[in-house]
Design a protein around this motif. Sequence first.
Motif, PDB file in Angstrom:
ATOM      1  N   LYS A 190     -37.489  26.284 -23.646  1.00 51.69           N
ATOM      2  CA  LYS A 190     -37.304  25.004 -24.345  1.00 51.69           C
ATOM      3  C   LYS A 190     -35.995  24.920 -25.139  1.00 51.69           C
ATOM      4  CE  LYS A 190     -41.426  23.599 -23.102  1.00 51.69           C
ATOM      5  NZ  LYS A 190     -41.587  22.538 -22.092  1.00 51.69           N
ATOM      6  N   VAL A 191     -35.387  26.056 -25.426  1.00 49.46           N
ATOM      7  CA  VAL A 191     -34.153  26.045 -26.223  1.00 49.46           C
ATOM      8  C   VAL A 191     -32.955  26.493 -25.394  1.00 49.46           C
ATOM      9  CG1 VAL A 191     -32.992  26.923 -28.288  1.00 49.46           C
ATOM     10  CG2 VAL A 191     -35.448  26.435 -28.352  1.00 49.46           C
ATOM     11  N   VAL A 192     -33.073  27.676 -24.790  1.00 50.97           N
ATOM     12  CA  VAL A 192     -31.936  28.238 -24.049  1.00 50.97           C
ATOM     13  C   VAL A 192     -31.697  27.486 -22.741  1.00 50.97           C
ATOM     14  CG1 VAL A 192     -31.017  30.299 -22.920  1.00 50.97           C
ATOM     15  CG2 VAL A 192     -32.258  30.504 -25.083  1.00 50.97           C
ATOM     16  N   ASN A 193     -32.751  27.365 -21.932  1.00 50.27           N
ATOM     17  CA  ASN A 193     -32.585  26.745 -20.613  1.00 50.27           C
ATOM     18  C   ASN A 193     -32.263  25.256 -20.687  1.00 50.27           C
ATOM     19  OD1 ASN A 193     -33.096  29.235 -19.536  1.00 50.27           O
ATOM     20  ND2 ASN A 193     -35.191  28.791 -18.893  1.00 50.27           N
ATOM     21  N   THR A 194     -32.688  24.599 -21.766  1.00 50.29           N
ATOM     22  CA  THR A 194     -32.371  23.167 -21.917  1.00 50.29           C
ATOM     23  C   THR A 194     -30.993  22.953 -22.558  1.00 50.29           C
ATOM     24  OG1 THR A 194     -33.523  23.124 -24.051  1.00 50.29           O
ATOM     25  CG2 THR A 194     -34.798  22.514 -22.101  1.00 50.29           C
TER      26      THR A 194
ATOM     27  N   GLN B 297     -26.690  28.606 -41.313  1.00 51.14           N
ATOM     28  CA  GLN B 297     -26.283  28.744 -39.921  1.00 51.14           C
ATOM     29  C   GLN B 297     -26.715  27.461 -39.197  1.00 51.14           C
ATOM     30  OE1 GLN B 297     -24.863  28.862 -36.970  1.00 51.14           O
ATOM     31  NE2 GLN B 297     -24.489  31.031 -37.409  1.00 51.14           N
ATOM     32  N   PRO B 298     -25.784  26.503 -39.084  1.00 51.94           N
ATOM     33  CA  PRO B 298     -26.139  25.197 -38.516  1.00 51.94           C
ATOM     34  C   PRO B 298     -26.685  25.251 -37.092  1.00 51.94           C
ATOM     35  CG  PRO B 298     -24.004  25.103 -39.621  1.00 51.94           C
ATOM     36  CD  PRO B 298     -24.389  26.540 -39.550  1.00 51.94           C
ATOM     37  N   LYS B 299     -26.433  26.364 -36.380  1.00 54.39           N
ATOM     38  CA  LYS B 299     -26.919  26.456 -34.999  1.00 54.39           C
ATOM     39  C   LYS B 299     -28.406  26.787 -34.909  1.00 54.39           C
ATOM     40  CE  LYS B 299     -22.361  28.127 -33.553  1.00 54.39           C
ATOM     41  NZ  LYS B 299     -21.619  29.323 -33.096  1.00 54.39           N
ATOM     42  N   LEU B 300     -29.041  27.116 -36.032  1.00 48.63           N
ATOM     43  CA  LEU B 300     -30.478  27.400 -36.018  1.00 48.63           C
ATOM     44  C   LEU B 300     -31.255  26.116 -35.714  1.00 48.63           C
ATOM     45  CD1 LEU B 300     -31.171  29.795 -39.043  1.00 48.63           C
ATOM     46  CD2 LEU B 300     -31.654  30.253 -36.648  1.00 48.63           C
ATOM     47  N   THR B 301     -32.091  26.169 -34.682  1.00 43.16           N
ATOM     48  CA  THR B 301     -32.909  24.999 -34.342  1.00 43.16           C
ATOM     49  C   THR B 301     -34.391  25.347 -34.198  1.00 43.16           C
ATOM     50  OG1 THR B 301     -32.615  25.306 -31.958  1.00 43.16           O
ATOM     51  CG2 THR B 301     -30.999  23.926 -33.090  1.00 43.16           C
ATOM     52  N   ALA B 302     -34.711  26.612 -33.981  1.00 44.93           N
ATOM     53  CA  ALA B 302     -36.105  27.010 -33.766  1.00 44.93           C
ATOM     54  C   ALA B 302     -36.501  28.098 -34.749  1.00 44.93           C
ATOM     55  CB  ALA B 302     -36.305  27.501 -32.337  1.00 44.93           C
TER      56      ALA B 302
ATOM     57  N   GLY C  61     -23.804  17.976 -31.862  1.00 42.93           N
ATOM     58  CA  GLY C  61     -24.766  16.912 -31.585  1.00 42.93           C
ATOM     59  C   GLY C  61     -26.177  17.235 -32.021  1.00 42.93           C
ATOM     60  N   LYS C  62     -26.328  18.022 -33.058  1.00 46.48           N
ATOM     61  CA  LYS C  62     -27.654  18.440 -33.516  1.00 46.48           C
ATOM     62  C   LYS C  62     -28.432  17.258 -34.069  1.00 46.48           C
ATOM     63  CE  LYS C  62     -29.802  21.979 -36.507  1.00 46.48           C
ATOM     64  NZ  LYS C  62     -29.500  23.024 -37.524  1.00 46.48           N
ATOM     65  N   LYS C  63     -29.666  17.087 -33.586  1.00 45.80           N
ATOM     66  CA  LYS C  63     -30.520  15.982 -34.025  1.00 45.80           C
ATOM     67  C   LYS C  63     -31.882  16.527 -34.447  1.00 45.80           C
ATOM     68  CE  LYS C  63     -28.502  12.736 -30.647  1.00 45.80           C
ATOM     69  NZ  LYS C  63     -27.684  13.741 -29.941  1.00 45.80           N
ATOM     70  N   THR C  64     -32.637  15.688 -35.156  1.00 39.58           N
ATOM     71  CA  THR C  64     -33.966  16.094 -35.614  1.00 39.58           C
ATOM     72  C   THR C  64     -34.841  16.524 -34.442  1.00 39.58           C
ATOM     73  OG1 THR C  64     -33.879  14.665 -37.558  1.00 39.58           O
ATOM     74  CG2 THR C  64     -36.056  15.313 -36.788  1.00 39.58           C
ATOM     75  N   GLU C  65     -34.723  15.825 -33.306  1.00 37.47           N
ATOM     76  CA  GLU C  65     -35.584  16.160 -32.159  1.00 37.47           C
ATOM     77  C   GLU C  65     -35.248  17.515 -31.547  1.00 37.47           C
ATOM     78  OE1 GLU C  65     -32.943  12.584 -30.890  1.00 37.47           O
ATOM     79  OE2 GLU C  65     -34.009  13.272 -32.680  1.00 37.47           O
ATOM     80  N   ASP C  66     -34.129  18.124 -31.934  1.00 42.06           N
ATOM     81  CA  ASP C  66     -33.783  19.463 -31.448  1.00 42.06           C
ATOM     82  C   ASP C  66     -34.540  20.559 -32.200  1.00 42.06           C
ATOM     83  OD1 ASP C  66     -31.892  18.591 -29.548  1.00 42.06           O
ATOM     84  OD2 ASP C  66     -30.372  18.386 -31.108  1.00 42.06           O
TER      85      ASP C  66
END
Length: 1016
Positions: A590-594, A685-690, A717-722
């Motif tokens: 859901k994170v890497v492959n997408t 770390q802004p790249k944290l999403t999960a 392009g980081k959004k809440t849905e990420d």
Amino acid sequence: MTSLTNEQALESAIEKKLTGTSLEELKSFGINNAFAEASEQYRSGNGYWIGNAQDFNKEYAIDEKRFWHFLETTQNIELEKLKGQPQWQLRIIQRLDRMIKKHGVLHVLRKGLDVDDASFTLMYPAPLASSSQAVKDNFESNEFSVTRQIRYSIAKPLEEIDMVVFVNGLPLATIELKNAWTGQTARVNAIKQYKYDRDPSQPLLQFARCLVHFAVDTDEIYMTTKLNGKDTFFLPFNKGHNHGAGNPPNPFGHKTAYLWEEVLTRQSLCNIIQHFVTLEGKATDPLSKRTLLFPRYHQLDVVRKLLSDAATKGVGQTYLIQHSAGSGKSNSITWTSYQLIETYPAAPDVPGSKGAGTPLFDSVIVVTDRRILDKQLRETITDFVEVKKIIAPAFSAQELRSNLESGKKIIITTIQKFPFIVDGIADLSDKRFAVIIDEAHSSQSGSAHDKMNQAMGNNVSDEDEEELDVQDKILEIMRTRKMRGNASYFAFTATPKATTLEKFGVKQEDGTFKPFHLYSMKQAIGEGFILDVLSNYTTYKSYYEIEKSVEDNPEFETSKAQKKLRAFVEQHPETIGTKAEIMLDHFINKVVNTKKLKGKAKGMVVTQSIESAIHYFFAIRELLTKKGSPFKAMIAFSGKKIVKGIEHTEDSINGFSGKDIKEKFDTDEYRLLVVANKFLTGFDQPKLTAMYIDKKLQSVLAVQALSRLNRSANSLGKKTEDLFILDFFNSVDEIKASFDPFYTSTTLSAATDVNVLHELKDLLDQVGVYEWKEVEDFVTKYFNNVDAQQLSPIIDTAAARFNSELELTDDEKADFKIKAKQFVKIYGQVACIIQYEIVRWEKLFWFLKFLIPKLVVRDREAEALDELLNSVDLSTYGLERTKLSHSIGLDDSESELNPQNSNPRGAHGGDDEEKDPLDLIIRSFNEKWFQGWDATPEEQRVKFVSIARHVQENPNFQSQFVNNPDTQNRELALMRMINEAINKQRKSELELYKLYSQDEGFKLAMQDTIRRMLSL
């Protein structure tokens, strides 16, 4: 005749407020544009001149009439030096243009302009309270003007900008106006106009030629400092409403009237230019590579209110600034620091005043753990001041000590550098300090705060028996009284605790305490500065069964045994392996492959303990190796940990130094970070999403930990849905309860009832562990700096009574030690809050601080519970998803915290505790936790056995699984056989089939259980 509600009416209203009249009014009096020669009569309002659009020079982006009028009336002597030269006016304007293109308009406004042997001041600064009359007169000679409908473009001569604000002919701000009543808004139409209809290559709109560009309507304001076509990024410049985005109703006019009534006044604009606007980057960098910062409204507001209050109330105050992540605290702290050194007392008799002409504070000390803030403060403050020696970054203990003694104006330090400065420091109690604490990113120790008190002319113990949380430690700085009169504290935090509110907050008439200033989480989310981390929350519930592995049936205290068993199961290597597989399966698929965040998204695994983190790391690393994954995981923890006889450090596991973790984790090589406590706070770390959570999180820690995901990353392009959170430990209701108090405004309901200290002292005195003369003797000797060998006999005598001579039971010992710790903790928190001093409490506090570590308490029940874990085995473990991508809605009403519990604590236990035999404890445990689906534990066991039997009966079981040497193919074959077995039973076991097919966590857990059953 009806009211005018169009853009022209809004323009006219702004113009009238700034200048005292408007073009429409002048026209009604029969006055045309030739009025400018006698325009002094029209400078009522806020003292602006009305500009004439025909005076605007498009090529050089200046109002020539105001520019030359200002120089001729204020600096004619300098002009005379150049007037003999040919085209002297053009030479001055061309020189000005070159300097602005190279350094920006901010540079020439602050530094002036040199042309040959002439030097020109292009803006006179706003006067200070102590300024001379000449300085005040110079300021009044500045010519602020506002011009409507300026044709700014050389390429498109008819294209107009609604309004431009100038000072002495130099542009400060452009304004595009819309009126919601005509169906157009700033958020949509004005911003679109700037992005697509305004040419940023034209001189007026080139970067740093103006300080700011405003998009304004009657309800909202947006701003940008750099026009970049469709990629222009606008920020809200709104006050906030109901703790959220937008603006409150204005009973006297438009909601956005604060822009022209407050922000654009002459004094305000000068103040912003002098003390707020920042051009980030090195002076040697090309202008296009630098960043121009203009304060957001709440930043401007908080700094000005802090300075005003400090000037009015003097030294010795405390301030709580509750600003959410995304508020720009770094800049707010920078601007506050710099301006506090130029804050003068509003009256001669305010506390700490040394006269109207002397600044209120001798030094400003900024305490922060953020390296970026340390660097930003040093660079930004240096930009503001001419005298470079007023700022002293402290890179060593010696530097910090000498800086304090020599009275440097601004001292930037981190808490790590502060603890070493204890001995040989001069008595600085006659100095006046402003201490700014960047709490939100602290990892400070209590003893470090004690040493800070020492550095400020106080004396405190290094002993810190109990680990305190960050805000408790901050209060430790202020525990003793000597610093009360010679320092003011400014604490910035997003999540104030009750004790922090009581110490730093503003007491209301009804006895509650509120922050001095608020920028809420709700507003930060609403304005897009942070993302909503609770919008995509998935929870899993564990179900498990244990069995007795010994013939005996010993008894254990029931409630403690249940907790111990759950901890045992949750940290069992088998369960960690199952959960790690679920985490990794989600992260990869859901994170890497997408390719979230352009393929750069990262995740964090949050575990219960360092030991758990180590188990998780190795489980994840093994799974990554099996999958041939191109990325790696790393671990972060402090100190050393022995697991299964092997000593581990983060350095030894990762293969590189711990100080490199942040830098390494920012690379594409590492995508997962496993932690226990480290990096749960203060890690940007802004790249944290999960985030994958297997740890109890509550209150402040829950908010700080989950907020690691909320940093925006516009370039990616980081959004809440990420964002995604998978939680194995906490329910959505528990997380909501943690976030609610900090979503809007946090209030303390009442002051702490300190009478609990009377009760605790009485109860402690009665036991007979110490005699009061021993307390007196110890404190006298301790504060007379005697050799520690003279202190030990006093403490050891009391400890001997406790440990053996009084023949106290284990429960009595536990009760005394708990109450002693409670006394030390509560007194340490409230000593700087209460308005009176009880010397006996202070003396007992110091005595107990040294006595507590010597008190030996044996917990026989804990020893017995350790035996419990040797008596059970895990037989079944599974997971069921209880919430999928759930959005947790928060309560947007004001939250209220309650003060410290006013009841003494004590040990609860003894012979009255309920005990049960081991088999009964196991049975009740399984009934509570083995609830994966609606079937009894025995029915569930039967289903597992049935499926395992079907797998064993598969004709390929022996060849493809039992005797298959290829591990990967063996595993694939087993999964296929389990799937076939469940499919065959789907008609008779429909509920089980649905859970297996629809819930990935349940499926993986069941496969793991069947695998273990077949391997027995």
